[in-house]
Design an enzyme around this catalytic site. Sequence first.
Site, PDB file in Angstrom:
ATOM      1  N   SER A  46     -10.338  -4.862   4.078  1.00 54.79           N
ATOM      2  CA  SER A  46      -9.983  -5.936   3.147  1.00 54.79           C
ATOM      3  C   SER A  46     -11.149  -6.875   2.860  1.00 54.79           C
ATOM      4  O   SER A  46     -10.968  -7.924   2.242  1.00 54.79           O
ATOM      5  CB  SER A  46      -8.786  -6.731   3.694  1.00 54.79           C
ATOM      6  OG  SER A  46      -8.985  -7.088   5.044  1.00 54.79           O
ATOM      7  N   CYS A  79       0.846  -1.192   0.000  1.00 53.75           N
ATOM      8  CA  CYS A  79       0.000   0.000   0.000  1.00 53.75           C
ATOM      9  C   CYS A  79       0.884   1.246   0.000  1.00 53.75           C
ATOM     10  O   CYS A  79       1.836   1.330   0.787  1.00 53.75           O
ATOM     11  CB  CYS A  79      -0.903   0.007   1.232  1.00 53.75           C
ATOM     12  SG  CYS A  79      -1.845   1.547   1.414  1.00 53.75           S
ATOM     13  N   GLU A  93       2.902  -6.041   8.512  1.00 54.33           N
ATOM     14  CA  GLU A  93       3.232  -4.636   8.238  1.00 54.33           C
ATOM     15  C   GLU A  93       4.315  -4.148   9.189  1.00 54.33           C
ATOM     16  O   GLU A  93       5.234  -3.428   8.786  1.00 54.33           O
ATOM     17  CB  GLU A  93       1.992  -3.751   8.360  1.00 54.33           C
ATOM     18  CG  GLU A  93       2.305  -2.286   8.062  1.00 54.33           C
ATOM     19  CD  GLU A  93       1.153  -1.331   8.328  1.00 54.33           C
ATOM     20  OE1 GLU A  93       1.426  -0.151   8.626  1.00 54.33           O
ATOM     21  OE2 GLU A  93      -0.017  -1.758   8.238  1.00 54.33           O
ATOM     22  N   HIS A 116       2.731  -8.608  13.357  1.00 49.53           N
ATOM     23  CA  HIS A 116       1.949  -8.262  12.166  1.00 49.53           C
ATOM     24  C   HIS A 116       2.912  -8.040  10.997  1.00 49.53           C
ATOM     25  O   HIS A 116       3.965  -7.423  11.162  1.00 49.53           O
ATOM     26  CB  HIS A 116       1.128  -6.995  12.418  1.00 49.53           C
ATOM     27  CG  HIS A 116       0.114  -6.719  11.351  1.00 49.53           C
ATOM     28  ND1 HIS A 116       0.451  -6.118  10.157  1.00 49.53           N
ATOM     29  CD2 HIS A 116      -1.212  -6.977  11.276  1.00 49.53           C
ATOM     30  CE1 HIS A 116      -0.634  -6.003   9.406  1.00 49.53           C
ATOM     31  NE2 HIS A 116      -1.656  -6.521  10.062  1.00 49.53           N
ATOM     32  N   THR A 161      -0.297   1.471  10.130  1.00 49.76           N
ATOM     33  CA  THR A 161      -1.388   2.222   9.488  1.00 49.76           C
ATOM     34  C   THR A 161      -2.779   1.780   9.914  1.00 49.76           C
ATOM     35  O   THR A 161      -3.755   2.468   9.615  1.00 49.76           O
ATOM     36  CB  THR A 161      -1.297   2.102   7.957  1.00 49.76           C
ATOM     37  OG1 THR A 161      -1.447   0.728   7.578  1.00 49.76           O
ATOM     38  CG2 THR A 161       0.014   2.652   7.430  1.00 49.76           C
ATOM     39  N   ASN A 212      -7.210  -4.105  11.020  1.00 52.82           N
ATOM     40  CA  ASN A 212      -8.189  -3.013  11.038  1.00 52.82           C
ATOM     41  C   ASN A 212      -9.585  -3.516  11.371  1.00 52.82           C
ATOM     42  O   ASN A 212     -10.368  -2.820  12.010  1.00 52.82           O
ATOM     43  CB  ASN A 212      -8.155  -2.233   9.716  1.00 52.82           C
ATOM     44  CG  ASN A 212      -8.848  -2.943   8.581  1.00 52.82           C
ATOM     45  OD1 ASN A 212     -10.042  -2.781   8.365  1.00 52.82           O
ATOM     46  ND2 ASN A 212      -8.115  -3.751   7.832  1.00 52.82           N
TER      47      ASN A 212
END
Length: 316
Positions: free
Chosen positions: A269, A96, A126, A124, A167, A227
Amino acid sequence: MQILLANPRGFCAGVDRAISIVENALAIYGAPIYVRHEVVHNRYVVDSLRQRGAIFIEQISEVPDGAILIFSAHGVSQAVRNEAKSRDLTVFDATCPLVTKVHMEVARASRRGEESILIGHAGHPEVEGTMGQYSNPEGGMYLVESPEDVWTLNVKNEGKLSFMTQTTLSVDDTSDVIDALRKRFPKIVGPRKDDICYATTNRQEAVRALAEQADVVLVVGSKNSSNSNRLAELAQRMGRTAFLIDDAADIQEAWVKDAACVGVTAGASAPDILVQNVIARLREFGGGEAVTLEGREENIVFEVPKELRVDVREVE
């Protein structure tokens, strides 16, 4: 039973881009296409792409020479990127762009010799990718998950210190951690605007509005979606019963039978077809027509790499 839909909900621009990269690569090059890690954290999306010829791997060593490799939307470390470069692979990056922005912040701090603190969830992908952008042995890269972590953290030089965030975090929780960082390290420097992405923030705002009216909140998203988990936690924090579900089949009638109003949202997602299936299931339990709440409009689009900018329908 009233059915209310959060707005916005579901796919964000980064997820749209990542899925399009895999779909277009399959259309142009044919199967198999290798993807490092699940391209996005949604079981339905991953299973669908797998059926079309995507192979999801965790190690670059699993990819044969000459293959097409795609990095997931969560991003990868420099070590993974360099390993892929050393191989005879065609690589496309579905990271992203908002994650890439954080990567650039970390890389900049590393070059300057500044120590960096990342607010995020250990393990995670990310977070692993972002931590892996730091390479300066004279500095340091640290991960904190809570204000408690901040108070026990020791750094080398408080005068050259910056922070970044994953994020997909809870806006409220992150604010608490940032407050602790600024108290413990008064000279710490952060981004002009925190790194939590627009889609995460918008979906959390939408859940607040939803939870003000709903008795029960259903969040469509997979268990490994950061998220999506934050959305369910936020609804629970507001005193609502909330459930994180992969699809309509997960819903138990007992959850909603006494509810006057059920709210539905979806993580960034989760595709809209899953939301529509949830609505259909709730209507079987006596729900009325679904009503979408007013919310923030999203019109951000992230382009796919130019080599993959094709009309998939023409290729097929």
